[in-house]
Design a protein around this motif. Structure first.
Motif, mmCIF file in Angstrom:
data_model
loop_
_atom_site.group_PDB
_atom_site.id
_atom_site.type_symbol
_atom_site.label_atom_id
_atom_site.label_comp_id
_atom_site.label_asym_id
_atom_site.label_seq_id
_atom_site.Cartn_x
_atom_site.Cartn_y
_atom_site.Cartn_z
ATOM 1 N N GLN A 1 8.803 -9.383 1.421
ATOM 2 C CA GLN A 1 8.765 -7.994 0.966
ATOM 3 C C GLN A 1 9.628 -7.094 1.842
ATOM 4 N N LEU A 2 9.678 -7.381 3.132
ATOM 5 C CA LEU A 2 10.515 -6.618 4.051
ATOM 6 C C LEU A 2 11.983 -6.752 3.670
ATOM 7 N N LYS A 3 12.402 -7.957 3.363
ATOM 8 C CA LYS A 3 13.804 -8.183 2.985
ATOM 9 C C LYS A 3 14.146 -7.450 1.683
ATOM 10 N N GLU A 4 13.268 -7.538 0.690
ATOM 11 C CA GLU A 4 13.497 -6.845 -0.587
ATOM 12 C C GLU A 4 13.586 -5.336 -0.373
ATOM 13 N N TRP A 5 12.695 -4.817 0.453
ATOM 14 C CA TRP A 5 12.639 -3.387 0.748
ATOM 15 C C TRP A 5 13.912 -2.933 1.459
ATOM 16 N N LEU A 6 14.363 -3.702 2.435
ATOM 17 C CA LEU A 6 15.581 -3.374 3.171
ATOM 18 C C LEU A 6 16.817 -3.425 2.279
ATOM 19 N N ASP A 7 16.869 -4.418 1.401
ATOM 20 C CA ASP A 7 18.007 -4.537 0.473
ATOM 21 C C ASP A 7 18.081 -3.322 -0.447
ATOM 22 N N ALA A 8 16.920 -2.885 -0.935
ATOM 23 C CA ALA A 8 16.870 -1.719 -1.826
ATOM 24 C C ALA A 8 17.214 -0.443 -1.061
ATOM 25 N N LEU A 9 16.712 -0.340 0.155
ATOM 26 C CA LEU A 9 16.957 0.839 0.989
ATOM 27 C C LEU A 9 18.439 1.000 1.300
ATOM 28 N N ILE A 10 19.090 -0.069 1.758
ATOM 29 C CA ILE A 10 20.500 0.048 2.143
ATOM 30 C C ILE A 10 21.393 0.309 0.929
ATOM 31 N N LYS A 11 20.990 -0.195 -0.226
ATOM 32 C CA LYS A 11 21.753 0.079 -1.451
ATOM 33 C C LYS A 11 21.759 1.578 -1.735
ATOM 34 N N ILE A 12 20.607 2.206 -1.611
ATOM 35 C CA ILE A 12 20.478 3.645 -1.857
ATOM 36 C C ILE A 12 21.239 4.448 -0.808
ATOM 37 N N VAL A 13 21.090 4.070 0.455
ATOM 38 C CA VAL A 13 21.793 4.768 1.539
ATOM 39 C C VAL A 13 23.304 4.676 1.350
ATOM 40 N N ASP A 14 23.784 3.513 0.963
ATOM 41 C CA ASP A 14 25.225 3.327 0.736
ATOM 42 C C ASP A 14 25.729 4.211 -0.414
ATOM 43 N N ILE A 15 24.918 4.339 -1.469
ATOM 44 C CA ILE A 15 25.296 5.207 -2.595
ATOM 45 C C ILE A 15 25.390 6.659 -2.129
ATOM 46 N N ILE A 16 24.410 7.093 -1.339
ATOM 47 C CA ILE A 16 24.392 8.479 -0.848
ATOM 48 C C ILE A 16 25.604 8.759 0.040
ATOM 49 N N PHE A 17 25.861 7.868 0.990
ATOM 50 C CA PHE A 17 26.995 8.072 1.887
ATOM 51 C C PHE A 17 28.323 8.033 1.120
ATOM 52 N N LYS B 1 0.816 -1.218 0.000
ATOM 53 C CA LYS B 1 0.000 0.000 0.000
ATOM 54 C C LYS B 1 0.851 1.271 0.000
ATOM 55 N N MET B 2 2.171 1.109 -0.012
ATOM 56 C CA MET B 2 3.063 2.266 -0.089
ATOM 57 C C MET B 2 2.851 3.032 -1.391
ATOM 58 N N LYS B 3 2.983 4.349 -1.319
ATOM 59 C CA LYS B 3 2.943 5.148 -2.550
ATOM 60 C C LYS B 3 4.147 4.800 -3.420
ATOM 61 N N ARG B 4 5.288 4.589 -2.760
ATOM 62 C CA ARG B 4 6.515 4.235 -3.479
ATOM 63 C C ARG B 4 7.413 3.421 -2.560
ATOM 64 N N SER B 5 7.912 2.310 -3.057
ATOM 65 C CA SER B 5 8.873 1.497 -2.320
ATOM 66 C C SER B 5 10.285 1.846 -2.781
ATOM 67 N N PHE B 6 11.254 1.606 -1.933
ATOM 68 C CA PHE B 6 12.643 1.838 -2.338
ATOM 69 C C PHE B 6 13.058 0.883 -3.456
ATOM 70 N N THR B 7 12.318 -0.191 -3.625
ATOM 71 C CA THR B 7 12.600 -1.113 -4.731
ATOM 72 C C THR B 7 12.244 -0.472 -6.072
#
Length: 202
Positions: free
Chosen positions: A174-190, A10-16
């Motif tokens: 879905q939680l695992k997929e979401w977390l994997d996508a999230l940490i990938k983005i955070v790592d790129i930003i840092f 139901k998220m508007k947008r997932s990090f995936t």
């Protein structure tokens, strides 16, 4: 949310679903939508103690949205926004906001990852452990007690996961997929901040 829908569906947008170009450029609009969806996770924790966490993250999202509206041409990607602020040499509101938002995202990822990886531990433990590994080093002695209080206010694990969805197998996937996508983005930003020392002073 219907009985068959999970929190992630139901998220508007997932990090995936946040576009990342071949040179690791992150699309700003979709990133902000995914961040707004993530903040709603704290509503499910069901405690007013988490309002300080939500307010901090929402405040930084608002600053980034304002920058996106002001300079849409250079702010299409997160990296473009930061580089333009560096070029301007003025008050780097977007740079600071993205850094602090990313720190909050890193904490959220760590807290949920700890919770996912340690099904035997209650969330008061996993969230506290994640806070010690991430945000605590950036917080003053005045802010730390507020966040520690929030960690102690976490609900029982089974009650929280029930709010994520009825189909627990689907929720965990879905939680695992979401977390994997999230940490990938955070790592790129840092990594980007580190490459140009853009976070200096923040």
């Amino acid at each position: 949310m219907t009985d068959s829908q999970t929190f992630f569906e139901k998220m508007k947008r997932s990090f995936t679903d946040v576009p990342i170009a071949g040179d690791e450029q992150i699309s700003t609009e979709e990133f902000l939508e995914a961040s707004e969806s993530l903040v709603k996770l704290f509503d499910l924790l069901g405690s007013s103690a988490f309002q300080v966490v939500e307010a901090d993250m929402n405040g930084n999202i608002t600053k980034l949205r304002k920058r996106l509206v002001q300079d849409g041409e250079h702010s299409k990607t997160l990296q473009g926004m930061i580089l333009e602020e560096v070029k301007e040499g003025k008050k780097k509101t977007g740079t600071q906001a993205l850094l602090w938002l990313s720190r909050g995202l890193q904490f959220t990822e760590a807290a949920m990852r700890e919770t996912l990886d340690h099904p035997d531990k209650e969330m008061t433990i996993t969230f506290t452990d994640a806070y010690k590994k991430t945000l605590i080093k950036y917080h003053s002695m005045f802010v730390r007690p507020i966040f520690k209080l929030a960690m102690k206010a976490c609900p029982y694990r089974k009650d929280f996961f029930a709010k994520l969805g009825n189909d627990q197998k689907k929720v965990l996937e879905q939680l695992k997929e979401w977390l994997d996508a999230l940490i990938k983005i955070v790592d790129i930003i840092f990594g980007f901040y580190l490459s140009g020392n853009y976070g200096k002073g923040f």
